[in-house]
Design a protein around this motif. Sequence first.
Motif, PDB file in Angstrom:
ATOM      1  N   LEU A 143     -10.871   8.208   4.284  1.00 15.66           N
ATOM      2  CA  LEU A 143     -11.671   9.243   3.544  1.00 15.66           C
ATOM      3  C   LEU A 143     -10.539   9.809   2.440  1.00 15.66           C
ATOM      4  O   LEU A 143     -10.931  10.074   1.302  1.00 15.66           O
ATOM      5  CB  LEU A 143     -11.861  10.505   4.444  1.00 15.66           C
ATOM      6  N   ARG A 144      -9.561   9.839   2.547  1.00 20.38           N
ATOM      7  CA  ARG A 144      -8.207  10.220   1.638  1.00 20.38           C
ATOM      8  C   ARG A 144      -7.602   9.191   0.777  1.00 20.38           C
ATOM      9  O   ARG A 144      -7.566   9.112  -0.389  1.00 20.38           O
ATOM     10  CB  ARG A 144      -7.192  11.077   2.223  1.00 20.38           C
ATOM     11  N   TYR A 145      -7.320   8.093   1.682  1.00 20.53           N
ATOM     12  CA  TYR A 145      -7.049   6.722   1.193  1.00 20.53           C
ATOM     13  C   TYR A 145      -7.823   5.786   1.283  1.00 20.53           C
ATOM     14  O   TYR A 145      -7.947   4.935   2.552  1.00 20.53           O
ATOM     15  CB  TYR A 145      -5.473   6.433   1.709  1.00 20.53           C
TER      16      TYR A 145
ATOM     17  N   LEU B 173       3.958   3.552   7.493  1.00 22.70           N
ATOM     18  CA  LEU B 173       2.783   3.096   7.092  1.00 22.70           C
ATOM     19  C   LEU B 173       1.683   3.300   8.312  1.00 22.70           C
ATOM     20  O   LEU B 173       0.356   3.926   7.952  1.00 22.70           O
ATOM     21  CB  LEU B 173       2.756   1.667   6.871  1.00 22.70           C
ATOM     22  N   ARG B 174       2.056   2.740   9.324  1.00 19.58           N
ATOM     23  CA  ARG B 174       1.193   2.955  10.607  1.00 19.58           C
ATOM     24  C   ARG B 174       0.862   4.411  10.941  1.00 19.58           C
ATOM     25  O   ARG B 174      -0.429   4.694  11.234  1.00 19.58           O
ATOM     26  CB  ARG B 174       1.731   2.351  11.848  1.00 19.58           C
ATOM     27  N   ARG B 175       1.518   5.535  10.648  1.00 16.02           N
ATOM     28  CA  ARG B 175       1.318   6.749  10.798  1.00 16.02           C
ATOM     29  C   ARG B 175       0.247   7.212  10.013  1.00 16.02           C
ATOM     30  O   ARG B 175      -0.686   8.099  10.134  1.00 16.02           O
ATOM     31  CB  ARG B 175       2.506   7.629  10.799  1.00 16.02           C
ATOM     32  N   LEU B 176       0.433   6.892   8.603  1.00 21.75           N
ATOM     33  CA  LEU B 176      -0.451   7.330   7.425  1.00 21.75           C
ATOM     34  C   LEU B 176      -1.912   6.841   7.738  1.00 21.75           C
ATOM     35  O   LEU B 176      -2.886   7.132   7.823  1.00 21.75           O
ATOM     36  CB  LEU B 176      -0.143   6.747   6.266  1.00 21.75           C
TER      37      LEU B 176
ATOM     38  N   ASP C 180       0.885  -1.230  -0.143  1.00 25.47           N
ATOM     39  CA  ASP C 180      -0.047  -0.152   0.013  1.00 25.47           C
ATOM     40  C   ASP C 180       0.765   1.412  -0.021  1.00 25.47           C
ATOM     41  O   ASP C 180       0.502   2.390  -0.600  1.00 25.47           O
ATOM     42  CB  ASP C 180      -0.873  -0.312   1.124  1.00 25.47           C
ATOM     43  N   LEU C 181       2.003   1.210   0.564  1.00 25.41           N
ATOM     44  CA  LEU C 181       3.088   2.355   0.412  1.00 25.41           C
ATOM     45  C   LEU C 181       3.114   3.023  -0.892  1.00 25.41           C
ATOM     46  O   LEU C 181       3.406   4.043  -1.177  1.00 25.41           O
ATOM     47  CB  LEU C 181       4.186   2.119   1.052  1.00 25.41           C
ATOM     48  N   VAL C 182       3.227   1.702  -1.780  1.00 23.44           N
ATOM     49  CA  VAL C 182       3.632   2.169  -3.150  1.00 23.44           C
ATOM     50  C   VAL C 182       1.965   2.629  -4.028  1.00 23.44           C
ATOM     51  O   VAL C 182       1.972   3.386  -4.652  1.00 23.44           O
ATOM     52  CB  VAL C 182       4.333   1.132  -3.976  1.00 23.44           C
ATOM     53  N   VAL C 183       1.143   1.380  -4.009  1.00 25.46           N
ATOM     54  CA  VAL C 183      -0.062   1.393  -4.695  1.00 25.46           C
ATOM     55  C   VAL C 183      -1.228   2.147  -4.136  1.00 25.46           C
ATOM     56  O   VAL C 183      -2.063   2.802  -4.832  1.00 25.46           O
ATOM     57  CB  VAL C 183      -0.490  -0.116  -4.957  1.00 25.46           C
ATOM     58  N   LEU C 184      -1.295   2.727  -2.982  1.00 25.01           N
ATOM     59  CA  LEU C 184      -2.344   3.527  -2.221  1.00 25.01           C
ATOM     60  C   LEU C 184      -1.816   4.662  -1.813  1.00 25.01           C
ATOM     61  O   LEU C 184      -2.128   5.885  -2.359  1.00 25.01           O
ATOM     62  CB  LEU C 184      -2.886   2.722  -1.108  1.00 25.01           C
TER      63      LEU C 184
END
Length: 290
Positions: free
Chosen positions: A270-272, A258-261, A229-233
């Motif tokens: 809502l954003r991702y 990733l966990r911070r996002l 998800d760090l790449v594709v989302l």
Amino acid sequence: MTTAPRISVLDAVSDPGNPAKANEDRLGHNEACAFVIDGATGLGDRQYVDPDGSDAAWIAARCADAFQRGITRDTTIPDIARVASEDALKSFTGSHPDVPRYAWPLSAFAMVHATHDAFTFYGLGDSCVFLLQEDGSASLHTAIPGAYAREQEHARSHIARTGGINNGGGALADPETLAALRRHRESQNTPGGIWTLGLVPEAADHLVHEPLPVKARAHAIICSDGLADLVVLYTLYDAASLVRTALDRGLRPIIEELRRLEREVDPDGLRYPRFKQSDDTTAILVELTT
């Protein structure tokens, strides 16, 4: 004198999306392979194998053990996957013969396999391999490349209707979303559906495999879709920068990003758009040499 291709594990991390629940991912490696198995969140009304545990964790652990023990440079990967599925099917349906198909445990996996003269990607489902060559070129290898975009679109529809990941108890508490997820799960491992690793031996006939051309040395991250998800989302990295960052800093700081996002930047999706605030995340960083 020529040497056989070698897989060297540089780092490995498996981090639960929810520390209060079972981690449904597994990883493993030996002289001939390195792999990640991602158990799919159960959609049944209860757990069947272990009332206090997770059927998804059970199938992931069972297949990981079969891969770890059975895969050598000479084995045929579909044969190992078929036997693992046959054994799991007997164990599961022997005790629970009437479980609805949507509640059958299954998993995705991604693997790098080393034979005596080459590397190959094998996979089912949405786990993947990010490969970085010495010349700086990078590639993504996954069994179903369109899966990430499709899941994001379905999650976007769910969030638009419910107002966010955490509203109403989450995706599995929403009757419309749960029904759609169950229909999709029932279609898996059937003609016209996607193929995954679990209780259906025929899935072994549909393993996706691709050669991984390594001229002298390359590096790769083998991971569940949580890290992908760090790449594709989130598009925080591309394939090359993700592997380079892991080489420079290790995998743990990347998972912390990733966990911070997930938990601070966009806790409600809502954003991702996604179905879970935080997914189990597992990765192995390897060096491949020939």
